[in-house]
Design an enzyme around this catalytic site. Structure first.
Site, PDB file in Angstrom:
ATOM      1  N   PHE A 127       6.993  -7.234   8.444  1.00 55.93           N
ATOM      2  CA  PHE A 127       7.162  -7.401   6.995  1.00 55.93           C
ATOM      3  C   PHE A 127       6.593  -6.170   6.315  1.00 55.93           C
ATOM      4  CE2 PHE A 127       6.127  -8.391   2.685  1.00 55.93           C
ATOM      5  CZ  PHE A 127       7.268  -9.025   2.244  1.00 55.93           C
ATOM      6  N   ASP A 136       1.144   0.504   8.580  1.00 54.94           N
ATOM      7  CA  ASP A 136       1.223  -0.259   7.330  1.00 54.94           C
ATOM      8  C   ASP A 136       0.021  -1.200   7.300  1.00 54.94           C
ATOM      9  OD1 ASP A 136       1.642  -1.959   5.243  1.00 54.94           O
ATOM     10  OD2 ASP A 136       3.752  -2.362   5.675  1.00 54.94           O
ATOM     11  N   LYS A 196      -2.047  -4.092  -1.820  1.00 56.86           N
ATOM     12  CA  LYS A 196      -2.712  -5.381  -2.026  1.00 56.86           C
ATOM     13  C   LYS A 196      -4.151  -5.242  -2.531  1.00 56.86           C
ATOM     14  CE  LYS A 196       0.466  -8.398   0.231  1.00 56.86           C
ATOM     15  NZ  LYS A 196       1.338  -8.047   1.349  1.00 56.86           N
TER      16      LYS A 196
HETATM   17  C1  LIG Z   1       2.748  -7.456   1.215  1.00 55.23           C
HETATM   18  C2  LIG Z   1       3.107  -6.386   2.162  1.00 55.23           C
HETATM   19  C3  LIG Z   1       3.928  -5.315   1.770  1.00 55.23           C
HETATM   20  C4  LIG Z   1       4.610  -5.253   0.440  1.00 55.23           C
HETATM   21  O1  LIG Z   1       3.736  -5.234  -0.625  1.00 55.23           O
HETATM   22  P1  LIG Z   1       4.254  -5.576  -2.108  1.00 55.23           P
HETATM   23  O2  LIG Z   1       3.118  -5.178  -2.985  1.00 55.23           O
HETATM   24  O3  LIG Z   1       4.542  -7.046  -2.129  1.00 55.23           O
HETATM   25  O4  LIG Z   1       5.481  -4.756  -2.322  1.00 55.23           O
HETATM   26  C5  LIG Z   1       4.136  -4.297   2.687  1.00 55.23           C
HETATM   27  N1  LIG Z   1       3.584  -4.332   3.906  1.00 55.23           N
HETATM   28  C6  LIG Z   1       2.802  -5.350   4.328  1.00 55.23           C
HETATM   29  C7  LIG Z   1       2.215  -5.320   5.690  1.00 55.23           C
HETATM   30  C8  LIG Z   1       2.552  -6.423   3.470  1.00 55.23           C
HETATM   31  O5  LIG Z   1       1.807  -7.451   3.877  1.00 55.23           O
END
Ligand SMILES: *Cc1c(COP(=O)(O)O)cnc(C)c1O
Length: 426
Positions: free
Chosen positions: A159, A244, A273
């Site tokens: 994700f 990520d 986040k």
């Molecule tokens: C939540 C998330 C995203 C996307 O972040 P948004 O601020 O919702 O666009 C990308 N990578 C990971 C691993 C995430 O958990």
């Protein structure tokens, strides 16, 4: 102008939204909002630390923490003070000019992540997009990959966000179905399989993009040798490793970066986040000059990225991680969390896993879906969210107290026990 301002102040900041019951809120929301979410039926109106209160005055322990955006809890006094201070001075300049919060923030975040440079954006998805753009440009300029052919290796079950390009390499049909045509240039291989990463790399490969721990996938911790081996493969093949860390980073696992648990240094970190302190969206890409230096003026940007309010909050987040007790807390409380979720195995859960203050629980699907479990938990005052199917994630704020954590886990145990009593054949 000054008249308008004093009027708004006199009214306590302008008109407030009307007061409504839970049922009224949900009915109105479902009538006027797009149905791209299916929220647990709780309407939250206030939060403090690990707790939130709904419009009926009921209190809940927040064990989702905004998918880890609320690592420091609701309205942490230091973060709120930083935001207030900045709100009273300057909120947005655009990057057409410098603002005085920008330099301290990028310098602090570069140092925190051990990189030379920082590119601030807003949402996590934007930062992932930024990392992909940087990797492609790096491939063409530094690695001399033939034009229009750069590829990125990604992991199944990933994700990384919701943009058109990112859903192009999702393996979740809900995420990608109906949103084609898809962006080319991605190769997906099973998560946790370093040999598959090696096999997917060729002369066109710019980067391997991976979550050190898959959050939305269900808090999937890879085998211990996975990331070290991917690191080796990337070094050997001259490929960038992009981590990520939007959900796994900034304290959740007891370290600044989850990569640290595996002794791995990525070439590019993607953060988001918790970087916004739960106050506003703040994301960033950090990397050395040899990588981020491929971007020159006009080639990438964002109206809001690097705005002074975001920088003031982000700077405070970095200082709190460096000086505060949060990493220690995540480690110490994480041990308690891990030990207690293990006890759920065979007692309503099939498997559990996690790292730091972060756990995934696979509920026995014959007992309940993850969604049903979360609804029962909400009735008992605990907020959690299913990731998919019968998996739920627990990721309470790092400010949660030990007795609160036990209280929340007691509620999970209670709900699982009740589901087992009701289930035929148990
Ligand atoms: C939540 C998330 C995203 C996307 O972040 P948004 O601020 O919702 O666009 C990308 N990578 C990971 C691993 C995430 O958990």
């Amino acid at each position: 102008m000054s008249d308008m301002r004093s009027l708004a102040h006199a009214a306590g900041g302008g008109p407030e939204a009307p007061t409504m019951s839970t049922t009224e809120h949900i009915a109105l929301a479902e009538t006027y909002s797009a149905h791209n979410y299916d929220p647990i039926p709780v309407v939250i109106t206030q939060g403090e630390g690990a707790w939130v209160t709904d419009v009926e005055g009921r209190r809940y322990l927040d064990c989702l923490a905004g998918y880890s955006a609320m690592n420091f809890g609701h309205r942490h006094p230091e973060l709120i003070a930083a935001a207030h201070r900045q709100l009273d001075r300057l909120t947005l300049t655009s990057r057409a000019f410098y603002n005085d919060q920008f330099a301290p923030f990028v310098a602090a975040l570069a140092e925190l992540t051990g990189k030379e440079r920082v590119l601030p954006m807003n949402s996590g998805a934007e930062a992932v997009e930024t990392a992909i753009k940087v990797a492609r440009k790096w491939a063409y300029e530094v690695k001399a990959v033939p034009e229009e052919s750069a590829s990125v290796v990604v992991a199944g079950g990933n994700f990384h966000g919701r943009t058109t390009t990112i859903v192009s390499f999702s393996s979740d049909p809900d995420a990608y179905t109906g949103f084609g045509p898809y962006t080319p240039g991605f190769r997906s291989v099973p998560y946790g399989d370093a040999d598959a990463v090696a096999a997917a790399i060729d002369a066109t490969t710019a980067a391997v993009l991976v979550e050190p721990i898959q959050g939305e996938g269900g808090v999937i911790v890879p085998p211990p040798d996975y990331l070290p081996r991917v690191r080796e493969i990337c070094d050997r093949e001259g490929v960038l490793l992009i981590a990520d860390e939007v959900q796994s980073g900034l304290g959740r696992t007891g370290t600044v970066l989850a990569c640290e648990h595996f002794g791995v240094v990525a070439d590019v970190y993607v953060l988001g986040k918790a970087l916004g302190g739960g106050i506003l969206p703040v994301s960033a890409v950090t990397a050395d000059t040899g990588v981020l230096g491929v971007l020159r003026p006009g080639q990438h940007g964002s109206t809001f990225g690097g705005n002074p309010l975001a920088c003031a909050v982000g700077y405070t987040v970095v200082q709190m991680l460096r000086e505060g007790p949060y990493l220690d807390r995540a480690r110490r409380l994480g041990e308690i969390l891990a030990a207690r979720v293990k006890e759920f195995v065979g007692a309503g859960a099939v498997t559990t896993r996690g790292l730091g203050l972060w756990a995934g629980i696979d509920v026995d699907p014959s007992l309940a879906s993850g969604r049903q479990l979360c609804e029962l938990l909400a009735e008992r005052g605990v907020l959690a969210k299913d990731t998919h199917g019968s998996t739920i994630r627990l990721s309470p704020p790092l400010v949660i107290e030990e007795d609160e954590l036990h209280w929340g886990l007691d509620r999970v145990a209670e709900v699982l026990a009740r589901l087992r009593r009701r289930a035929p054949g148990h």
